[in-house]
Design a protein around this motif. Structure first.
Motif, short mmCIF file in Angstrom:
data_model
loop_
_atom_site.label_atom_id
_atom_site.label_comp_id
_atom_site.label_asym_id
_atom_site.label_seq_id
_atom_site.Cartn_x
_atom_site.Cartn_y
_atom_site.Cartn_z
N ALA A 339 30.74 36.69 47.90
CA ALA A 339 31.02 38.01 47.32
C ALA A 339 31.79 38.90 48.29
O ALA A 339 32.44 39.86 47.87
N ALA A 340 31.72 38.59 49.59
CA ALA A 340 32.40 39.43 50.59
C ALA A 340 33.84 39.01 50.81
O ALA A 340 34.57 39.68 51.56
N LEU A 341 34.28 37.91 50.21
CA LEU A 341 35.64 37.43 50.42
C LEU A 341 36.63 38.26 49.61
O LEU A 341 36.45 38.45 48.41
N ASP A 342 37.68 38.74 50.26
CA ASP A 342 38.82 39.30 49.54
C ASP A 342 39.91 38.24 49.51
O ASP A 342 39.70 37.10 49.94
N GLU A 343 41.08 38.57 48.96
CA GLU A 343 42.13 37.56 48.83
C GLU A 343 42.56 37.02 50.19
O GLU A 343 42.82 35.83 50.34
N ARG A 344 42.64 37.90 51.19
CA ARG A 344 43.02 37.42 52.52
C ARG A 344 42.05 36.35 53.01
O ARG A 344 42.46 35.31 53.53
N GLN A 368 37.18 27.79 44.57
CA GLN A 368 36.41 29.03 44.51
C GLN A 368 37.30 30.28 44.53
O GLN A 368 36.78 31.40 44.45
N MET A 369 38.61 30.09 44.62
CA MET A 369 39.52 31.24 44.60
C MET A 369 39.53 31.91 43.23
O MET A 369 39.27 31.26 42.21
N PRO A 370 39.85 33.21 43.18
CA PRO A 370 40.11 33.83 41.87
C PRO A 370 41.20 33.06 41.14
O PRO A 370 42.13 32.53 41.76
#
Length: 681
Positions: A339-344, A368-370
């Motif tokens: 949940a803490a992952l952003d796109e970077r 697991q990427m968007p």
């Protein structure tokens, strides 16, 4: 855009003559028989314009307006004459002398916000402010063109004689606070009006605290501390702590760890996050144990809110590891909550797995990427690479299907996909539709005509300004037709600008010309660097503008620094160039190609390292090389930490393939470019 017409009296010849010239060069005339090449009707008056403008700019001291030569009637009627008028009026201010206020006001009144008035207006407004001619300043001030300095000078003008009426005073307050309320440092010209406002009671403690917060959010600790000085010592303790965290993040994070939950929870989450980011970028190895200790000291569960939740802090540590290609990068990412992952972070944890050959983990993390991120060509390619690395029949089939899907597109990753399938890649030419009638209409626009004339007069910056003004008024469909025009005057940068607005990227016949062919071929023969590589670097560096100049003073088609060009010339037995020589396409391509040759020799023909060094310099490239074993070039490129350099390498690789295809008509392979990257010494 400025619609001031280029009337016949200011053109020297009727506009239909210039329109005819442009239309015939575009092949837009309706005559069945091919006409003879048109004679340039502006050659003589353009030469006079260039001579007088150059003489004006070269004057060692201000002289009368006519000192550069008496303007002919043709020049006075020429569509670019207002540029010469404006430059003449700017000249006294260049030497700190009094300008002709009456003449400047008349020109601005006549031409409004036309492109040639912009620099003149700014210089004059600053001169009026220096002389405190506030009524004239306010009359001619244009807020839509004002930078921070001019906005501050306007506040000086408005507060010099403030209005007495309550409504006008309230409007002045809104104007002043609109400039003041920023996290950025403002020019010194703002000091006096802000002191006046402080005396009026407008800069209240609450407003000072709000602006201090903006400054801290922008990372401007010095400004924040200055603003906080106006508050009582006991006021705004979280903001004072934030400023201390920015000033010395290591010491202050250690203090928070020692202070435990009570002290940690008094701090702004954004302040803690900013401090952790600073430590992680500078010394990621030191950041990891410090962040773990901070999270442990915070309590269980740690109540810190976003952007300083434990997962977000660990994410920043992991990013610092990945950008430095540290061995523990994958482990650091495995400690970050999904949940803490952003796109970077989604992207860089996959890159970290690729760097150490953890293909199964890379495939899992891509899954697991968007969805929108995973659908990009980049990650479809890497998913194929990761599935193929499993070595089983199912993985091979999935990889083949993904590679095949990429072949229907254009770009760097489809080119790589073809190589993985053992094939050459043929770019798909998608020709944008042509509308000759609309092109004839666009040719007649005054802004288009001025853009052409300025380019041919050697004034690329002014030409592109006129071109940008024209594009701003066009629809995407009109911009696509406009993109056909600048090629007739060799302003390919303007072609690409217009095509980009129209979202046209795959018309390679339009977007990948080969100007300066003879110079490039001569440079290729001398250096041994393939011509398509030279064209690829040229397109990325300057978009074929021989007069291009970067902020770092890199010059010409291949953007050579004078110092680099002279060193290259010395080593290669060539004449040492000065800055003006590097604007000569023959000189620039020759020395640029020889510089590429030297880099190829230095990096043992590993062209990807050459491109990295050409863009970022040799020192970063040395840091980025693998430590012990050779690495596949595509994996190395993907892990280049500078976004600009990674994109540069990928684009030049793609450009090279397109130029090779256009020259030969044959499918292209990137194999020669993508040699394994050897370890650094």
């Amino acid at each position: 855009m400025n619609d001031r017409p280029a009337n016949p009296r200011r053109a020297g010849l009727p506009l239909r003559r210039l329109s005819f010239v442009l239309c015939t060069s575009l092949g837009l005339t309706a005559q069945a028989q091919q006409p003879a090449p048109p004679v340039d009707p502006y050659a003589a008056v353009r030469a006079e314009f260039v001579q007088q403008l150059s003489a004006l700019e070269a004057m060692p001291a201000p002289q009368l307006a006519g000192s550069t030569g008496e303007a002919s009637d043709a020049l006075r009627g020429y569509m670019l004459y207002p540029y010469l008028e404006a430059q003449r009026l700017r000249m006294p201010m260049r030497y700190g002398l009094a300008p002709d206020d009456t003449a400047i006001a008349a020109l601005l009144g006549r031409d409004g916000d036309a492109p040639w008035t912009r620099d003149l207006r700014r210089d004059w407004l600053l001169d009026l402010a220096r002389r405190q001619r506030w009524p004239d300043f306010i009359k001619h001030y244009a807020n839509n063109r004002a930078d921070a300095r001019l906005k501050c000078e306007r506040l000086r003008a408005l507060t010099a004689t403030p209005p007495a009426e309550p409504a006008a005073l309230a409007q002045l307050q809104d104007t002043l606070l609109g400039v003041w309320m920023t996290g950025s440092q403002l020019p010194d010209a703002c000091v006096a009006p802000f002191e006046w406002a402080r005396g009026q009671g407008w800069l209240t403690p609450e407003r000072n605290e709000r602006r201090a917060r903006l400054a801290l959010e922008a990372g401007n600790a010095d400004l924040a501390l200055f603003l906080l000085k106006s508050l009582p010592p006991e006021a705004a303790p979280p903001l004072r702590g934030w400023a201390r965290l920015l000033g010395n993040p290591d010491r202050e994070i250690d203090a928070l760890i020692a202070g435990g939950p009570a002290l940690i929870n008094q701090q702004e989450p954004a302040a803690i996050a900013a401090a952790v980011i600073k430590i992680s970028r500078r010394d990621p190895l030191a950041a990891a144990p410090r962040v773990n200790a901070l999270i442990a000291a915070c309590g269980s569960p740690c109540p810190l809110a976003s952007p300083a939740t434990p997962g977000e802090l660990r994410r920043e540590v992991a990013l610092g590891h990945a950008w430095s290609r540290l061995p523990g990068s994958v482990t650091a990412f495995q400690q970050v909550d999904l949940a803490a992952l952003d796109e970077r972070a989604h992207e860089w944890r996959v890159r970290a797995a690729l760097w150490i050959g953890q293909w199964s983990l890379a495939a899992s993390w891509i899954d697991q990427m968007p969805a929108t991120l995973a659908a990009q060509p980049r990650w479809r390619y890497w998913k194929a690479r990761a599935r193929a690395a499993k070595g089983d029949a199912e993985g091979a089939k999935v990889a083949k299907d993904l590679y095949e899907g990429l072949l229907a597109e254009n770009g760097y990753y489809p080119l790589l996909a073809a190589g993985r399938l053992g094939r050459g890649f043929t770019p798909t030419q998608i020709s944008a539709p042509q509308d000759p009638a609309l092109q004839r209409q666009l040719v007649q626009q005054p802004g288009v005509q001025r853009a052409r004339e300025l380019w041919l007069a050697g004034r690329s910056e002014w030409s592109s300004l006129e071109w940008g003004e024209t594009l701003a008024s066009l629809t995407p469909a009109q911009a696509m037709q406009a993109a056909r025009l600048p090629g007739t005057w060799n302003a390919w940068v303007q072609t690409v600008t217009a095509a980009s607005k129209a979202q046209v990227f795959d018309d390679f016949e339009l977007l990948y010309p080969r100007p300066f062919e003879s110079e490039v071929q001569a440079a290729a023969k001398l250096s041994g660097v393939p011509s398509q590589w030279i064209f690829a670097v040229m397109r990325q560096e300057s978009l074929y503008d021989p007069r291009a100049r970067s902020r770092a003073d890199a010059l010409g088609l291949l953007q050579m620094l004078v110092s680099t060009a002279r060193e290259t010339a010395r080593r290669q037995g060539q004449p040492a160039p000065d800055a003006s020589a590097l604007l000569d396409p023959a000189v620039n391509t020759r020395l640029g190609a020889l510089h590429l040759k030297e880099l190829l020799d230095r990096y043992e023909q590993e062209f990807m390292l050459v491109l990295g060094a050409y863009n970022a310099g040799p020192r970063p490239v040395q840091r980025w090389r693998p430590p012990t074993e050779s690495l596949d070039a595509d994996v190395w490129i993907e892990n280049v930490p500078y976004n600009e350099t990674r994109s540069y390498i990928q684009r030049v690789t793609w450009h090279s393939a397109v130029f090779g295809w256009r020259a030969t008509g044959q499918p292209q392979s990137a194999d020669k470019l993508l040699k394994p990257i050897t370890p650094g010494g």
